[in-house]
Design an enzyme around this catalytic site. Structure first.
Site, PDB file in Angstrom:
ATOM      1  N   GLY A 136      46.085  -8.645   5.346  1.00 58.38           N
ATOM      2  CA  GLY A 136      47.117  -8.126   6.242  1.00 58.38           C
ATOM      3  C   GLY A 136      48.531  -8.272   5.702  1.00 58.38           C
ATOM      4  O   GLY A 136      49.503  -8.015   6.410  1.00 58.38           O
ATOM      5  N   ARG A 186      59.188  -0.105   8.994  1.00 63.77           N
ATOM      6  CA  ARG A 186      59.075   1.345   8.812  1.00 63.77           C
ATOM      7  C   ARG A 186      59.431   2.058  10.113  1.00 63.77           C
ATOM      8  O   ARG A 186      59.070   1.602  11.197  1.00 63.77           O
ATOM      9  CB  ARG A 186      57.638   1.638   8.395  1.00 63.77           C
ATOM     10  CG  ARG A 186      57.323   3.073   8.192  1.00 63.77           C
ATOM     11  CD  ARG A 186      56.154   3.227   7.240  1.00 63.77           C
ATOM     12  NE  ARG A 186      54.868   3.078   7.902  1.00 63.77           N
ATOM     13  CZ  ARG A 186      53.703   3.270   7.264  1.00 63.77           C
ATOM     14  NH1 ARG A 186      53.682   3.595   5.988  1.00 63.77           N
ATOM     15  NH2 ARG A 186      52.579   3.134   7.902  1.00 63.77           N
ATOM     16  N   ASP A 262      43.536   9.559   7.074  1.00 65.01           N
ATOM     17  CA  ASP A 262      44.297   8.526   7.790  1.00 65.01           C
ATOM     18  C   ASP A 262      45.732   8.471   7.294  1.00 65.01           C
ATOM     19  O   ASP A 262      46.570   7.815   7.905  1.00 65.01           O
ATOM     20  CB  ASP A 262      43.637   7.153   7.637  1.00 65.01           C
ATOM     21  CG  ASP A 262      43.374   6.796   6.180  1.00 65.01           C
ATOM     22  OD1 ASP A 262      42.679   7.571   5.503  1.00 65.01           O
ATOM     23  OD2 ASP A 262      43.885   5.759   5.714  1.00 65.01           O
TER      24      ASP A 262
HETATM   25  P1  AMP Z   1      45.900   2.912   2.875  1.00 63.53           P
HETATM   26  O1  AMP Z   1      45.000   3.933   2.264  1.00 63.53           O
HETATM   27  O2  AMP Z   1      46.658   2.066   1.902  1.00 63.53           O
HETATM   28  O3  AMP Z   1      46.811   3.506   3.878  1.00 63.53           O
HETATM   29  O4  AMP Z   1      44.988   1.835   3.655  1.00 63.53           O
HETATM   30  C1  AMP Z   1      43.695   2.096   4.128  1.00 63.53           C
HETATM   31  C2  AMP Z   1      43.260   1.038   5.116  1.00 63.53           C
HETATM   32  O5  AMP Z   1      43.248  -0.262   4.504  1.00 63.53           O
HETATM   33  C3  AMP Z   1      44.142   0.905   6.345  1.00 63.53           C
HETATM   34  O6  AMP Z   1      43.294   0.666   7.437  1.00 63.53           O
HETATM   35  C4  AMP Z   1      44.981  -0.300   6.029  1.00 63.53           C
HETATM   36  O7  AMP Z   1      45.466  -0.913   7.192  1.00 63.53           O
HETATM   37  C5  AMP Z   1      44.009  -1.188   5.276  1.00 63.53           C
HETATM   38  N1  AMP Z   1      44.654  -2.157   4.371  1.00 63.53           N
HETATM   39  C6  AMP Z   1      45.325  -1.909   3.227  1.00 63.53           C
HETATM   40  N2  AMP Z   1      45.766  -3.056   2.673  1.00 63.53           N
HETATM   41  C7  AMP Z   1      45.373  -4.083   3.482  1.00 63.53           C
HETATM   42  C8  AMP Z   1      45.519  -5.507   3.474  1.00 63.53           C
HETATM   43  N3  AMP Z   1      46.174  -6.136   2.510  1.00 63.53           N
HETATM   44  N4  AMP Z   1      44.972  -6.198   4.498  1.00 63.53           N
HETATM   45  C9  AMP Z   1      44.310  -5.587   5.488  1.00 63.53           C
HETATM   46  N5  AMP Z   1      44.135  -4.260   5.552  1.00 63.53           N
HETATM   47  C10 AMP Z   1      44.650  -3.498   4.578  1.00 63.53           C
HETATM   48 MG    MG Z   2      47.191   4.395   5.291  1.00 61.91          MG
END
Ligand code: AMP
Ligand code: MG
Length: 496
Positions: A136, A186, A262
């Site tokens: 997170g 953001r 997403d």
């Molecule tokens: P993204 O493609 O980077 O937008 O992220 C894809 C998913 O991974 C989303 O649900 C994010 O919230 C989750 N995510 C990315 N990095 C982390 C992290 N360090 N801890 C928890 N969830 C993450």
């Molecule tokens: Mg994302």
């Protein structure tokens, strides 16, 4: 510290000026989980967007004080905020998954003095119920990178989420090595994504889908409220905004890098600056993301995957489009078929403007394509080629001296001569359409390296230059230099 040590801001003391009204928190409870950020040890303000704070009607001084920094860190909850993590799903590289805010918390919606409703979100505030294996958290460099690139996109005139501040947390995050942790604040029109609709359409009753669609129309497309089939109009609205957005990306050489459903907003803003980067040398196959091994989201594929994502959005709306499934599919397909033309019209208009053309001729398509083909063949830099054509320094382009380019230039000059507008008008149009500076990878890296070692001056100077990307000045020209050639291709990373 633990969650119980979070304090609530008393706005009468801080006078920051927040004006929260959290409509998303009033939607069905399956859409989110109320969830507070996890406090951090020693927050320190790394960068703060004073101009944006002013636009939002916030008090710059108060916001950069200890109280403001504590809020950016998630240690203090602003008066009126109702922190939550949003639920959503998404097709990641074609595979459907349940996702949700795994490392983000929506503080709420701030209403600006102009009456604009904007999401205020912390990115990197600790684990949420959607974090799965992740921590997170976020590291400083990727958060500053999002700050720089999102602000540059805004100044380029491209719809995008904005960046209000980055704070260091005083805690390490573990990646391949230990890195300084950080949180980005953001600002977005909203964080409603194609993936939000996918989540609700897949797992929730149709009444909730209708609620989400009505809410989205009210928030982002209020002009469609009275339409006969407002859900079909919503689909068309999203098609139009995304076709326009992705055309704008193509026109400046922006590569998003992870166009999963997403990461596509319904508002039409660019979101989630993970492995994105700008292309130097023109090549439609350019990919920077280390995880995009198949080149799915290569520069030249972005328009196609924009359409692919919108088709996934259309699928979620089917039960609202018509009671009869056949009819709903027919309506959705008809709307979807407009995407390719809409993208092409936006892109061609933009390309004509980049060449100083006001009107439209049949041969323009070939004129544009010929130039791009030459740029590919002779490995010309995308931004610099258009910049040099604008200031009539053709001899400095990588195309100089090539006979095909001489022929192309003659055709272009003749074409310019056939329109009513003067040469000067054309040049002015080109100056407005061809940025002098973009956040080139080597410039961004240089700024981030310096910032990581405690020197923010390089980043601040770069941000200042990037805030006026169409300024044809000597100072700006300094930032047009290409990186020294490297044997290692530039690589970007996700989720860092
Ligand atoms: P993204 O493609 O980077 O937008 O992220 C894809 C998913 O991974 C989303 O649900 C994010 O919230 C989750 N995510 C990315 N990095 C982390 C992290 N360090 N801890 C928890 N969830 C993450
Ligand atoms: Mg994302």
């Amino acid at each position: 510290m633990n969650e119980t040590s979070i304090t609530k801001e008393n706005d009468s003391l801080s006078k920051i000026g927040w004006n929260f009204d959290n409509s998303y928190a009033r939607l069905p409870e399956a859409f989110f989980v109320l969830h507070a950020p996890k406090p951090v040890r020693a927050p320190k303000l790394t960068i703060f967007n004073e101009r944006l704070a002013e636009e939002l009607g916030l008090n710059v001084e108060e916001l950069s004080s200890e109280m403001g920094v504590s809020q950016f860190a998630g240690n203090t909850i602003p008066e009126g905020a109702e922190p939550l993590a949003q639920a959503y799903a998404g097709h990641q590289f074609g595979h459907f998954n349940m996702l949700g805010d795994g490392r983000a918390v929506l503080l709420g919606e701030h209403i600006t003095p102009e009456g604009e409703r904007l999401d205020i979100q912390l990115k990197g505030p600790g684990r949420t119920p959607f974090s799965r294996g992740g921590d997170g958290r976020a590291a400083i460099k990727p958060m500053l990178r999002e700050y720089i690139i999102s602000e540059a996109m805004h100044s380029l005139g491209i719809p995008t989420t904005r960046s209000l501040a980055v704070v260091e947390t005083g805690e390490a995050v573990i990646r391949e090595t230990e890195l300084p942790g950080a949180i980005l604040t953001r600002v977005a029109a909203s964080h409603i994504r194609v993936g939000t609709f996918q989540y609700v359409a897949n797992w929730r009753p149709i009444e909730e889908l209708r609620q989400l669609a009505d809410y989205t129309i009210n928030r982002h497309y209020p002009e469609l409220e009275q339409e006969e089939n407002k859900y079909l109009s919503l689909l068309q609205g999203v098609i139009n905004r995304q076709a326009s957005l992705i055309a704008k990306w193509q026109l400046v050489g922006f590569i998003h890098g992870v166009m999963n459903t997403d990461n596509m907003t319904i508002s039409g803003e660019t979101i989630d600056y993970g492995p994105c980067a700008f292309m130097d040398q023109y090549d439609p196959e350019t990919v920077f993301s280390s995880i995009d091994r198949q080149g799915r989201y290569a520069y030249g594929n972005q328009p196609h995957y924009g359409g692919w994502n919108i088709a996934r959005f259309a699928e979620t709306l089917l039960p609202l489009l018509d009671e009869k499934e056949d009819k709903a599919i027919e309506l959705a397909q008809e709307a979807l078929s407009s995407y390719a033309d809409s993208f092409m019209n936006n892109w061609q208009k933009g390309m004509r403007e980049k060449l100083g053309l006001f009107n439209e001729e049949k041969e323009d398509e070939a004129l544009i394509q010929n130039l791009l083909d030459l740029m590919k063949e002779f490995e010309a830099d995308f931004t610099n080629t258009f910049r040099l054509l604008t200031i009539e320094k053709h001899e400095e382009t990588a195309l100089a001296g090539k006979k095909e380019f001489v022929e192309w230039s003659e055709k272009w000059q003749k074409r310019l001569g056939r329109q009513a507008e003067s040469k000067k008008d054309s040049q002015q149009l080109m100056m407005k359409s061809n940025p002098v500076v973009i956040p080139r990878n080597h410039l961004v890296e240089e700024a981030l390296e310096a910032a990581e070692s405690g020197d923010n001056s390089v980043m601040e100077k770069l941000l200042n230059i990037l805030s006026k990307p169409y300024e044809y000045s000597v100072e700006h020209t300094e930032y047009c230099k290409l990186p020294t050639p490297s044997n290692q291709p530039y690589r970007t990373f996700c989720g860092t």
